[in-house]
Design a protein around this motif. Structure first.
Motif, PDB file in Angstrom:
ATOM      1  N   HIS A   8       0.816  -1.212   0.000  1.00  0.00           N
ATOM      2  CA  HIS A   8       0.000   0.000   0.000  1.00  0.00           C
ATOM      3  C   HIS A   8       0.849   1.262   0.000  1.00  0.00           C
ATOM      4  N   THR A  12       0.523   5.188  -1.986  1.00  0.00           N
ATOM      5  CA  THR A  12      -0.325   5.976  -1.101  1.00  0.00           C
ATOM      6  C   THR A  12       0.130   7.426  -1.144  1.00  0.00           C
ATOM      7  N   ALA A  44     -12.491   2.217   0.896  1.00  0.00           N
ATOM      8  CA  ALA A  44     -11.162   1.681   0.571  1.00  0.00           C
ATOM      9  C   ALA A  44     -10.197   2.736   0.050  1.00  0.00           C
ATOM     10  N   THR A  46      -9.589   5.565   1.031  1.00  0.00           N
ATOM     11  CA  THR A  46      -8.927   6.281   2.122  1.00  0.00           C
ATOM     12  C   THR A  46      -7.630   5.594   2.552  1.00  0.00           C
ATOM     13  N   GLN A  47      -7.491   4.311   2.254  1.00  0.00           N
ATOM     14  CA  GLN A  47      -6.257   3.590   2.582  1.00  0.00           C
ATOM     15  C   GLN A  47      -5.065   4.091   1.761  1.00  0.00           C
ATOM     16  N   TYR A  48      -5.363   4.840   0.709  1.00  0.00           N
ATOM     17  CA  TYR A  48      -4.309   5.289  -0.208  1.00  0.00           C
ATOM     18  C   TYR A  48      -4.086   6.794  -0.125  1.00  0.00           C
ATOM     19  N   ARG A 151      -8.010   0.211  -5.195  1.00  0.00           N
ATOM     20  CA  ARG A 151      -6.574  -0.115  -5.258  1.00  0.00           C
ATOM     21  C   ARG A 151      -6.014   0.155  -6.653  1.00  0.00           C
TER      22      ARG A 151
END
Length: 166
Positions: A8, A12, A44, A46-48, A151
């Protein structure tokens, strides 16, 4: 050939970094199912390093309307990526393969013509039955597709930015 998937952190955006806006275009047919993709994507992404405020949401009637909307959004220059979500099913009246092929081919054409990446979470199942089992399966599957498209979107946008201006 095995290709490793980057961690990730490799794609990111850091806090304070300028993140290109993302447009999420959703067909309204089978909204209760397709909504799962939008919700999952927004969570999802927001994970990046993105926030949900970095994503503009658009709705169109059906999947057939997505490509033109995506093209206009891409041509606006406001977006670093366009995500499309919809469900094209065999309704028994026409051969849904024609609609599915037109939508998917058109989304590819949009990205090639505009140089803006377009991601498809438009599912085109061969058989869909409006029963609890199929509806439940596709609701769950759209949750997975939302994570996958988030992703792919973050990874691609980051890699394209590293290549410099268009």
């Amino acid at each position: 050939m095995n290709i490793s998937t980057p961690a990730h952190s490799e794609f990111t955006f850091n806090a304070g970094a300028i993140r290109p806006r993302i447009a999420f275009v959703q067909a309204c047919w089978h909204r209760d199912i397709v909504d799962q993709c939008r919700s999952s994507f927004l969570s999802a992404i927001t994970q990046y390093g993105y926030s949900s405020d970095d994503v503009d949401l658009y709705e169109v009637s059906g999947a057939f309307e997505i490509p033109l909307h995506a093209k206009r959004l891409a041509q606006s220059g406001r977006y670093g990526a366009i995500v499309a979500a919809g469900l094209v099913v065999d309704g028994g009246i026409y051969r849904h393969e024609f609609v599915a092929q037109a939508v998917i081919n058109s989304l590819m054409q949009v990205q090639l013509e505009t140089d803006t990446p377009v991601f498809s979470a438009v599912l085109t199942p061969h058989h869909f039955h409006n029963g609890e089992e199929h509806i439940g399966f596709f609701k769950e599957h759209f949750v997975v597709k939302g994570v996958e498209v988030a992703r792919a979107c973050a990874d691609t946008v980051r890699k394209l930015l590293s290549l410099g201006n268009r």
